[in-house]
Design an enzyme around this catalytic site. Structure first.
Site, PDB file in Angstrom:
ATOM      1  N   GLU A 177       0.024  -0.926   5.957  1.00  0.00           N
ATOM      2  CA  GLU A 177       1.103  -0.332   6.743  1.00  0.00           C
ATOM      3  C   GLU A 177       0.944   1.175   6.809  1.00  0.00           C
ATOM      4  O   GLU A 177       1.221   1.791   7.833  1.00  0.00           O
ATOM      5  CB  GLU A 177       2.460  -0.684   6.140  1.00  0.00           C
ATOM      6  N   ASP A 199       0.827  -1.204   0.000  1.00  0.00           N
ATOM      7  CA  ASP A 199       0.000   0.000   0.000  1.00  0.00           C
ATOM      8  C   ASP A 199       0.861   1.254   0.000  1.00  0.00           C
ATOM      9  O   ASP A 199       2.003   1.249   0.473  1.00  0.00           O
ATOM     10  CB  ASP A 199      -0.973   0.005   1.181  1.00  0.00           C
TER      11      ASP A 199
END
EC number: 3.5.1.18
Length: 379
Positions: free
Chosen positions: A137, A72
């Site tokens: 994250e 991400d």
């Protein structure tokens, strides 16, 4: 174009704004499965994670080195401010531009290609290789790496070494690696008073006035002196609010948000007790809620740091500085099941910014460092 650069571009082209993986992980899984990795997707509340492992000839008796990272990326910000579309990999002036170029799709590509080259050169490698990858994250980090760690712990999976591909370098590739991170603990404090007319303070209790001496003491407190690896623990106010907005009303309560960034020289329980002692000393009527988003972790010098140091010196000529500065990372979760966790990746000057990029000249050496560590520790 090198295999590492090509895969970096393929990953950048997928607009994986947290927590949407946009099939980045599937791209990685396909490459790893072709090498003989056992790949397992671990999804949780819209977050995509995977764990992949290729056992060496020593089986579970051998050492396991895991690569950890995230697919991400943070949002782009205003598109019109980008010099080129953030999810169209673009080369300019020796740099590759795109959201996630440095944080951390070049590292992910380096992991995969390093594994491919290592397995081709060492088909009978003794140790095992793992991949722990998440799409959570950059967000809350509640359904990402922590969920994979919990699943691995429940089945007794042991990691011996872990490299997290965070962009740790500063001026140039290889100048800094992170061998630990500080813990993070926040508090939500409500100091209670009595609301009233500001012209009649004797009929009210001003919570701001009551809080001020305690706040001054908390701000001046030396919580610890740090240690060889960590700076002293810090306490900072992030928000203070009270009142209705009117100029003639004493507020009924004051709300304070604060945060500790703490080292291994302090404990959660010790810091909490000291805060309560200061508040109690000042006779405050208060409520305090705590939240711990991460405990500090530290990897002392040892096999992993030595292998990484040798690999970086071989590729760049630099001996990296060991550092614990910066915010929290997913290393805090992995440290629960792995005694040696170190973060290493490309320079971080452009991460989370408009026109994020990585210098193309760093892409191959980055991959080579990862491959050299594999060769030193599990061949």
């Amino acid at each position: 174009m090198s295999a590492t650069l090509a895969l970096t571009e393929q990953l950048i082209a997928r607009a994986s704004v947290t927590p949407d993986d946009q099939h980045c992980q599937q791209l990685m899984i396909e490459r790893l499965a072709a090498l003989g990795f056992e790949c397992e997707t671990i999804a949780s509340h819209g977050v995509t994670n995977f764990w992949a492992v290729k056992r060496g000839t020593a089986g579970r008796e051998g050492k396991l080195l895991a690569f950890a990272g995230h697919t991400d990326v943070v949002p782009t910000g205003p598109l019109e401010q980008w010099s080129s579309p953030p999810f169209v990999p673009t080369h300019r002036d020796g740099k590759l531009y795109g959201r996630g170029a440095a944080d951390m799709k070049a590292s992910l590509a380096g992991f995969v290609v390093a594994a491919e080259e290592f397995v081709a050169a060492h088909p009978q490698h003794r140790g095992s290789i793992g991949f722990l990858i998440t799409s959570d994250e950059e967000g809350p980090a509640t359904d990402g790496t922590v969920k994979v760690v919990e699943a691995l712990a429940a089945r007794g999976e042991r990691l011996d070494y872990c490299i997290v591909g965070e962009p740790t370098s500063t001026a140039t590739l290889g100048d800094v690696v992170k061998n630990g991170r500080r813990g993070s603990m926040s508090g939500e404090l409500v100091v209670k008073g009595v609301q009233g007319h500001i012209a009649y303070p004797h009929l009210a209790k001003n919570p701001i006035h009551l809080l001020a001496p305690a706040l001054a003491e908390l701000a001046a407190e030396q919580w610890d002196e740090g240690n060889e690896y960590f700076p002293p623990t810090t306490w900072q106010v992030s928000n203070l609010r009270a009142g209705t907005g009117a100029t003639n009303v004493i507020p009924g309560h004051a709300d304070l948000l604060f945060n500790f960034r703490f080292s291994t020289a302090s404990t959660v329980e010790g810091l909490q007790a000291r805060v309560h002692a200061i508040l109690d000393k000042h006779g405050l009527d208060y409520a305090l809620n705590w939240s711990v988003s991460g405990l500090p972790f530290l990897t002392p010098r040892g096999e992993l740091s030595n292998a990484l140091d040798a690999a970086i010196r071989a590729e760049t000529g630099l001996s990296p500085e060991l550092s614990t500065t910066g915010g929290t990372s997913d290393g805090r979760f992995i440290a629960r099941i792995c005694p040696q966790v170190i973060e290493f990746g490309p320079p971080n000057a452009s991460i989370h910014k408009i026109d994020e990029h990585i210098e193309v000249r760093f892409v191959e050496p980055l991959k080579n460092v990862y491959r050299r560590v594999l060769e030193q520790l599990i061949a």
